[in-house]
Design a protein around this motif. Structure first.
Motif, PDB file in Angstrom:
ATOM      1  N   ASP A 176       0.858  -1.188   0.000  1.00 44.63           N
ATOM      2  CA  ASP A 176       0.000   0.000   0.000  1.00 44.63           C
ATOM      3  C   ASP A 176       0.894   1.237   0.000  1.00 44.63           C
ATOM      4  N   LEU A 177       0.945   1.921  -1.124  1.00 50.34           N
ATOM      5  CA  LEU A 177       1.908   3.009  -1.296  1.00 50.34           C
ATOM      6  C   LEU A 177       1.282   4.389  -1.211  1.00 50.34           C
ATOM      7  N   ALA A 178       0.041   4.497  -0.724  1.00 50.78           N
ATOM      8  CA  ALA A 178      -0.567   5.815  -0.535  1.00 50.78           C
ATOM      9  C   ALA A 178       0.240   6.588   0.505  1.00 50.78           C
ATOM     10  N   VAL A 179       0.361   7.900   0.309  1.00 51.52           N
ATOM     11  CA  VAL A 179       1.170   8.717   1.209  1.00 51.52           C
ATOM     12  C   VAL A 179       0.667   8.621   2.644  1.00 51.52           C
ATOM     13  N   ASN A 181      -0.724   6.120   4.050  1.00 50.86           N
ATOM     14  CA  ASN A 181      -0.317   4.842   4.616  1.00 50.86           C
ATOM     15  C   ASN A 181       1.174   4.851   4.958  1.00 50.86           C
ATOM     16  N   LEU A 182       1.988   5.497   4.128  1.00 48.04           N
ATOM     17  CA  LEU A 182       3.417   5.612   4.432  1.00 48.04           C
ATOM     18  C   LEU A 182       3.630   6.424   5.702  1.00 48.04           C
ATOM     19  N   GLU A 219     -16.987  10.630   8.348  1.00 46.68           N
ATOM     20  CA  GLU A 219     -16.769   9.212   8.658  1.00 46.68           C
ATOM     21  C   GLU A 219     -15.730   8.534   7.781  1.00 46.68           C
ATOM     22  N   ASP A 220     -15.392   9.124   6.646  1.00 45.87           N
ATOM     23  CA  ASP A 220     -14.378   8.515   5.786  1.00 45.87           C
ATOM     24  C   ASP A 220     -13.008   9.183   5.955  1.00 45.87           C
ATOM     25  N   TRP A 221     -12.852  10.040   6.948  1.00 51.86           N
ATOM     26  CA  TRP A 221     -11.578  10.736   7.146  1.00 51.86           C
ATOM     27  C   TRP A 221     -10.542   9.813   7.790  1.00 51.86           C
ATOM     28  N   ILE A 222     -10.973   8.968   8.713  1.00 55.82           N
ATOM     29  CA  ILE A 222     -10.112   7.939   9.301  1.00 55.82           C
ATOM     30  C   ILE A 222     -10.858   6.624   9.134  1.00 55.82           C
ATOM     31  N   SER A 225      -9.824   0.123   5.179  1.00 57.42           N
ATOM     32  CA  SER A 225     -10.293  -0.599   4.009  1.00 57.42           C
ATOM     33  C   SER A 225      -9.934  -2.063   4.261  1.00 57.42           C
ATOM     34  N   VAL A 226     -10.940  -2.915   4.456  1.00 59.16           N
ATOM     35  CA  VAL A 226     -10.697  -4.311   4.817  1.00 59.16           C
ATOM     36  C   VAL A 226     -10.578  -5.130   3.531  1.00 59.16           C
ATOM     37  N   ARG A 227      -9.388  -5.707   3.319  1.00 61.98           N
ATOM     38  CA  ARG A 227      -9.116  -6.459   2.101  1.00 61.98           C
ATOM     39  C   ARG A 227      -8.599  -7.852   2.462  1.00 61.98           C
ATOM     40  N   SER A 228      -8.280  -8.628   1.462  1.00 58.23           N
ATOM     41  CA  SER A 228      -7.784  -9.982   1.715  1.00 58.23           C
ATOM     42  C   SER A 228      -6.474  -9.972   2.489  1.00 58.23           C
TER      43      SER A 228
END
Length: 383
Positions: A176-179, A181-182, A219-222, A225-228
């Motif tokens: 996950d390379l979103a800033v 997330n980094l 509600e989408d600020w924090i 994202s639930v993934r495999s």
């Protein structure tokens, strides 16, 4: 009124410094188009060191969601008993005197909850109420305090145990390379914390009132994202500005208690980042010194999610307990955007003298004598 006693906090043995974090980011993401931005953001977090449940080189590998969740359960069972034992000693209670367990965690999943394992293995009565909280993120510590307060008011004389178990490093996502997330990779740390809210007696913060606030449309600020591959942290760039909206609500909660914000003696908040602390100091008109314990948690442990406010309280008590009657605020912030606010005054109970001999083993003996569930094993599992 219910009293929040001194918390116990433990951090894992593996340590990573800010310098090491920046070096890793440069090595792993050397070709990332926004690497320099990510490095600047990590440098500005104020985090000096973080503690991890696994060595950094192991943390960087992703063996799959299932394996990580197994690590979460193993580490929680290995680390929670000692923290709970110390929290009970601080409150001068045995395990069989606890009437409800509030367990908060957003970094792993178990069903039955960890509360069931604790009741079966740590000497709690089998009629102990269970309240697991999983989806309030960093606000979970404040929410746990407030729900413990509600419980003790509804059941006079009963006691609540809070346990916060956060292994944020198990949510590391190498792909996950979103800033955002980094940034999270350089901000969050691991910790386990516990504290008792006594229904009567005790030394600590005598809780006088609580408040909850949610900022509409955020509600989408924090979010996760639930993934495999597990939980992927999502952080909106607007999050650092939320104190502009939340500070007035904190002021209203203080005013509703008949207090004045500038006259507060202590202020213990979830330190998601340094800007939160800087903005609160400015917007509430309080000295930055009132937030020093929260800042110390951020500096030495990083963002430890729901455990943050409990660690700030522990630091305040260890440094110099407030005078009798000192007024203060405790607040946790998290997804929603949600604020969980508690107000209280410091109180000391001279009738309770700390006993260094009380331990989980004595809790188990008492539990065995009073349990109505028949013969049970009290062997202490190692995880």
């Amino acid at each position: 009124m219910p009293v929040l006693c001194k918390p116990s906090v433990a951090v894992p043995e593996y340590v990573i410094s800010r310098h090491e974090t920046l070096e890793l980011a440069q090595r792993i993401h050397h070709d990332h188009g926004e690497l320099q931005l990510a490095l600047r953001l990590i440098s500005r977090t104020g985090v000096r060191t973080r503690h991890l449940v696994q060595p950094p080189e192991v943390t960087l590998r992703h063996p799959g969601f299932e394996e990580r969740n197994l690590v979460y359960a193993h580490e929680a069972k290995a680390r929670i008993p000692a923290v709970v034992d110390e929290a009970l000693r601080h409150a001068q209670l045995a395990a069989n005197e606890i009437d409800t367990i509030i367990y908060v965690s957003c970094t792993g999943f178990m069903m039955p909850s960890m509360t069931a394992w604790m009741i079966n293995n740590l000497g709690f009565r089998n009629d102990t109420r269970q309240l697991p909280i999983a989806q309030l993120g960093c606000a979970g510590g404040g929410a746990a305090i407030n729900r413990a307060y509600d419980f003790c008011l509804a059941h006079p004389g009963m006691h609540a145990l809070i346990v916060a178990c956060e292994f944020c490093s198990l949510c590391y996502q190498p792909s996950d390379l979103a800033v955002g997330n980094l940034l999270a990779d350089g901000l969050f740390g691991d910790a386990v914390a516990a504290a008792v809210v006594r229904g009567h007696g005790g030394t600590g913060v005598r809780l006088a009132g609580t408040s909850s606030r949610l900022l509409p449309g955020t509600e989408d600020w924090i979010a996760y994202s639930v993934r495999s591959t597990g939980f992927h942290f999502r952080l909106d760039p607007r999050v650092p500005t939320t104190m502009v909206q939340l500070a007035p609500h904190l002021g209203e909660a203080v005013a509703a208690q008949g207090w004045d914000v500038p006259s507060l003696d202590y202020c213990l908040v979830h330190a998601g980042g340094p800007r939160i602390l800087d903005d609160l100091s400015r917007l509430l008109g309080i000295s930055p010194a009132l937030l020093r314990h929260s800042r110390a948690t951020l500096t030495e442990y990083g963002n430890i999610a729901a455990a943050s406010v409990l660690d700030a309280l522990r630091r305040m008590i260890d440094s110099a307990p407030p005078r009798e009657g000192a007024r203060g605020l405790i607040a946790g912030f998290g997804p929603g955007i949600t604020a969980e606010i508690a107000l209280g005054t410091w109180t000391e109970d001279p009738s309770l003298v700390p006993s260094p001999t009380m331990s989980i083993s004595t809790h188990r003996a008492d539990h065995h004598d009073h349990s109505t569930s028949g013969d049970q094993s009290h062997t202490h599992p190692r995880g």
